[in-house]
Scaffold this active site. Structure first.
Site, PDB file in Angstrom:
ATOM      1  N   PHE A   1     -61.925 -49.075  85.219  1.00 42.59           N
ATOM      2  CA  PHE A   1     -62.910 -49.249  84.140  1.00 42.59           C
ATOM      3  C   PHE A   1     -62.963 -48.062  83.182  1.00 42.59           C
ATOM      4  CE2 PHE A   1     -64.786 -51.355  87.985  1.00 42.59           C
ATOM      5  CZ  PHE A   1     -64.438 -52.650  87.629  1.00 42.59           C
TER       6      PHE A   1
ATOM      7  N   GLU B   1     -59.028 -42.787  83.761  1.00 38.15           N
ATOM      8  CA  GLU B   1     -58.097 -42.519  82.670  1.00 38.15           C
ATOM      9  C   GLU B   1     -57.760 -41.033  82.596  1.00 38.15           C
ATOM     10  OE1 GLU B   1     -57.530 -43.180  77.842  1.00 38.15           O
ATOM     11  OE2 GLU B   1     -59.080 -44.280  78.915  1.00 38.15           O
TER      12      GLU B   1
ATOM     13  N   ARG C   1     -64.643 -44.342  68.038  1.00 36.78           N
ATOM     14  CA  ARG C   1     -64.633 -45.805  68.171  1.00 36.78           C
ATOM     15  C   ARG C   1     -66.039 -46.370  68.000  1.00 36.78           C
ATOM     16  NH1 ARG C   1     -61.326 -50.253  70.052  1.00 36.78           N
ATOM     17  NH2 ARG C   1     -59.491 -48.929  70.324  1.00 36.78           N
TER      18      ARG C   1
ATOM     19  N   PHE D   1     -64.982 -48.148  75.549  1.00 31.80           N
ATOM     20  CA  PHE D   1     -64.601 -46.850  74.984  1.00 31.80           C
ATOM     21  C   PHE D   1     -65.377 -46.507  73.720  1.00 31.80           C
ATOM     22  CE2 PHE D   1     -61.580 -43.673  73.305  1.00 31.80           C
ATOM     23  CZ  PHE D   1     -61.282 -42.980  74.466  1.00 31.80           C
TER      24      PHE D   1
ATOM     25  N   THR E   1     -56.802 -45.735  69.129  1.00 32.35           N
ATOM     26  CA  THR E   1     -57.033 -45.101  67.833  1.00 32.35           C
ATOM     27  C   THR E   1     -56.150 -43.872  67.654  1.00 32.35           C
ATOM     28  OG1 THR E   1     -58.933 -43.939  68.777  1.00 32.35           O
ATOM     29  CG2 THR E   1     -59.377 -45.965  67.570  1.00 32.35           C
TER      30      THR E   1
ATOM     31  N   GLU F   1     -61.512 -55.396  77.378  1.00 29.04           N
ATOM     32  CA  GLU F   1     -62.750 -54.767  76.912  1.00 29.04           C
ATOM     33  C   GLU F   1     -63.655 -55.657  76.060  1.00 29.04           C
ATOM     34  OE1 GLU F   1     -61.861 -50.114  76.358  1.00 29.04           O
ATOM     35  OE2 GLU F   1     -60.470 -51.410  75.303  1.00 29.04           O
TER      36      GLU F   1
END
Length: 806
Positions: free
Chosen positions: A268, A272, A350, A384, A485, A755
């Site tokens: 989730f 990362e 974002r 995110f 991005t 997402e």
């Protein structure tokens, strides 16, 4: 089941053979003329998850299940007990005297850079001269067993002199405490737009963070090999970054570190970057002691050490006309980033990108503050930053509708981006043209399917006669941009090996965290080679096979890795086609691969036989594939450009009920219509939509993170932190898929699904605010903005109702 299109699937229909066949036929209609018949293809059908049987049988191995090498030791973290302080010393003598304890590892033991290789270079491997939050890792105790290490940690004495701590966004703003400089994005003239507006409204509210609560906690197993080489098992969404971080901390080249991850028990976004911390800690300990080291955080430690979804605080000043169309907006967003930057920059970016959600903003000014506080360093989480952007504009539109006495659905439709350039309302505030807007059709379709207008009238009648229980209903859309991005991450590689018996092995740079990525990639490769799905095996993510892979994040796992694997398979297929053409004297374009056969104008051969013959004739049966996302460009200095390849769309209609005496609330019905393009695997996609919605519902209703006035996270275990359970799932929960293919050239005509569905749950928040407005009664208060702090716990609902004060 809704019959409006052949790809419309309810949650109960994914295994229905009639539905599956209708889905396959619809997909076939969009395929190239030379494509094999639908019944022979793997894509577009609801195949089970590649690990499902093994997981049900308990035979799917996670890192803690792997056999351990002889001599393996176990580490436990030494955690700061102070939110901010000067670290004067660590006394580990009592711990070292305990049975089984082999050593203590501190910052001085890091052989390479003592700062992690994060882009901001602002986070130490282990605490150096200061501690920055309660739970910061100061070092490790290493012992023969897990319990010996954990008991020994409690014997370590820390000498810390407390320093003033910043524990809230408000305090950070006052102190101008930022992990990164503020960012401002403007389009048009917001001040002039506001001044000329027919109506004007101001408001403020907050949304909390969210714990990832993956089933498998953070874990790493670091093994020193010969000649200064390393093998690291890491539960990570980004093996390439773990490789880089470990090499950086050990002071060695990347090629000396191999990182492997077969699967995660959930990620989730929490794995990362922050999985890299554990891998580095374990590797540093292994370097000092010369032994393999396993480090697994228990649930309480995981809560205390790792970052969460970023909490946000908002202020807005919005102008609008009598129909509810926005004519000017000044928006202030402040993100609680914790003590270091981590991924807070792109997360906050974002949020800026998605603060329009589905709506055209002509004159707008957005200020984004990235606040530094003495809490865990907050990190990536599903969406995110997108959810934190979408929720604010949806709240603003809900408040506008309430102020004007209009239905919020009409106000939302009024503000949508235009269908095309002719309307002059299809360029975002960051200068990307919206070319694929389907919400003008999708939202009214959901409105009809869910009987929205009739239910609104029934709810109004109910609320008029029910003094205690109040109901609310809301439809909210989502327009979510798909791509990293950071443009450089929009690339992927893969390997496809065809063995002499005709079986196929695939390796790609993505990671499997339960979302079905490996299953979809196998389906793509199976169709490219024309072989049955069971003949394709996807192996563990491994930095020694596919280098420099991007994180499995940004909903781009299938888009990137699926396309790379497709290209790799295509190279092998082309080699085989050229070989068969040589035998039959035909052009390569005349060769078809389907149903485990290779079909030429002259002969039909078994794929396995062609492979054997090709090998005997020295034809290459393996290949690599590489893909980079086209069309995207982005200037991170100005936050302008085309950061996204395309948008995924959807909408949800949610009904809730609240108890105005206790503040308790329940979601009673959900209808979703979501856009996944041409689904590669409808069952997996519907599962992702359901799971994303429920996780978003948890963020907005029950999952409350509470830090006390000392900076201690009081909600650090399942006993104090509530994720949604089976009893929270509404009895009516329907998911339909929008039938249209992706208008961009994406693999199989599909769209990302990981997402975007999360933000459909904002319909829960808006429905709750409508119920709160009904609970406040008639009069002036009923038209004022509803200030409901998320999550909408019983306490926060009562506060929004005016029953309790702050």
């Amino acid at each position: 089941m809704n019959q409006r299109d052949p790809l419309s699937l309810s949650r109960d229909a994914v295994d229905d053979p009639v539905v599956a066949e209708a889905n396959a036929q619809a997909a076939e209609a969009q395929a190239a003329p030379s494509a094999p018949p639908a019944e022979l293809r793997a894509m577009g059908r609801s195949h089970i998850h590649e690990s499902a049987r093994a997981q049900v049988a308990g035979a799917a191995s996670y890192i803690d299940d792997l056999p351990e090498i002889k001599g393996t030791l176990y580490a436990a973290p030494i955690l700061s007990t102070v939110a901010h302080g000067r670290l004067n010393g660590v006394d580990a003598s009592a711990a070292l005297a305990l049975p089984g304890v082999r050593g203590v590892v501190l910052a001085a033991d890091v052989p390479g850079d003592k700062m992690l290789a994060a882009f901001a270079h602002d986070e130490p491997v282990f605490a150096l001269d200061t501690v920055q939050h309660i739970g910061q890792v100061i070092g490790l105790v290493v012992a023969d067993t897990v319990m010996q290490a954990r008991r020994a940690v409690r014997a370590v004495k820390l000498d810390i002199t407390p320093l003033p701590a910043i524990l809230s966004v408000q305090a950070a703003l006052e102190a101008q405490s930022y992990v990164l400089p503020p960012v401002f994005v403007r389009r048009g003239d917001a001040a002039a737009g506001l001044a000329a507006s027919q109506h004007r409204l101001e408001g403020s509210f907050e949304v909390g963070g969210q714990e990832h609560f993956y089933l498998e906690g953070q874990i790493a197993y670091a093994m020193p090999l010969e000649q200064k080489q390393w093998w690291v098992y890491s539960s990570t969404q980004h093996p390439g970054e773990v490789q880089h971080w470990v090499a950086h901390a050990l002071g060695i080249d990347n090629h000396a570190v191999r990182v492997e991850c077969r699967r995660m028990g959930g990620g989730f976004g929490g794995k990362e970057t922050q999985a890299g911390h554990l891998a580095v800690w374990a590797a540093v300990a292994a370097h000092k002691l010369g032994r393999p080291i396993k480090l697994r955080l228990d649930r309480d430690e995981d809560f205390m050490v790792t970052g969460k979804r970023h909490p946000f605080a908002y202020r807005y000043d919005v102008g609008f006309d009598g129909t509810g169309r926005i004519t000017g907006l000044n928006l202030h967003m402040a993100a609680n980033c914790g003590f270091s930057a981590d991924l807070s920059g792109p997360v906050a970016d974002r949020a800026v990108f998605h603060s329009d959600n589905a709506y055209y903003l002509s004159d707008v000014e957005i200020a984004s503050y990235r606040c530094k506080t003495n809490t865990q360093s907050h990190t990536a989480f599903r969406g995110f930053g997108g959810p934190q952007g979408v929720v604010v504009i949806e709240a603003i539109l809900g408040d506008i509708a309430r102020a004007l006495g209009l239905d919020a659905q009409d106000v939302r439709l009024r503000n949508l981006y235009g269908r095309d350039a002719s309307e002059g309302r299809n360029v975002t505030h960051y200068q990307m043209t919206v070319e694929d807007n389907i919400l003008h059709e999708l939202m009214p379709q959901l409105e009809r399917d869910a009987n929205y207008r009739e239910r609104q009238a029934a709810i109004a009648a109910w609320n008029a006669t029910s003094p205690v229980l109040k109901r609310g209903l809301a439809i909210t859309p989502v327009k979510f941009g798909i791509s990293f991005t950071a443009t450089l991450f929009n690339q992927a590689g893969a390997l496809v090996h065809v063995y002499t018996d005709g079986s196929v092995q695939v390796n790609h740079g993505g990671t499997e965290m339960g979302q079905g990525l490996h299953t979809k990639v196998a389906q793509i490769v199976a169709d490219e080679l024309g072989v049955p799905l069971h003949r394709v095996l996807v192996t563990a993510s491994d930095t020694s096979k596919v280098p420099n892979a991007s994180a499995t994040a940004a909903s781009s796992g299938t888009d990137l890795n699926g396309r790379a694997a497709q290209f790799a398979a295509r190279h092998v297929r082309d080699n085989l086609a050229a070989y068969v053409c040589g035998l039959d004297g035909c052009g390569a374009g005349a060769i078809r691969f389907a149903g485990g056969q290779v079909i030429s104008p002259k002969q039909v051969r078994a794929f396995d036989d062609v492979v054997k013959e090709a090998y005997a004739n020295r034809i290459q049966l393996w290949s690599d594939g590489f893909y980079r996302t086209p069309k995207i460009h982005y200037d991170k200095a100005t936050l302008t450009g085309r950061p996204f390849y395309y948008f995924s769309y959807g909408a949800a209609c949610t009904e809730v009920v609240i108890d105005t005496l206790t503040g308790e609330n329940r979601v009673v019905a959900v209808d979703i219509l979501h856009d996944v393009g041409h689904s590669i695997n409808p069952a997996i996609d519907i599962g992702q939509i359901e799971g994303g919605f429920v996780q978003g519902m948890g963020w907005l209703t029950t999952e409350q993170l509470v830090w006390n006035d000392k900076g201690y996270l009081a909600t650090h275990a399942p006993s104090t932190y509530k994720i949604p359970a089976t009893g929270d799932i509404p009895a009516h929960f329907r998911v339909d898929l929008w039938p249209e293919a992706n208008r961009e050239d994406n693999v199989g005509g599909s769209k990302a699904v990981g997402e975007p569905p999360f933000m459909l749950a904002i319909s829960v928040y808006e429905a709750l605010r409508n119920a709160v407005a009904a609970g406040r009664g008639a009069g002036e208060d009923s038209l004022a903005p509803v200030r409901l702090t998320a999550p909408a716990t019983a306490e926060n609902v009562l506060r929004a109702l005016g029953k309790i004060s702050d």
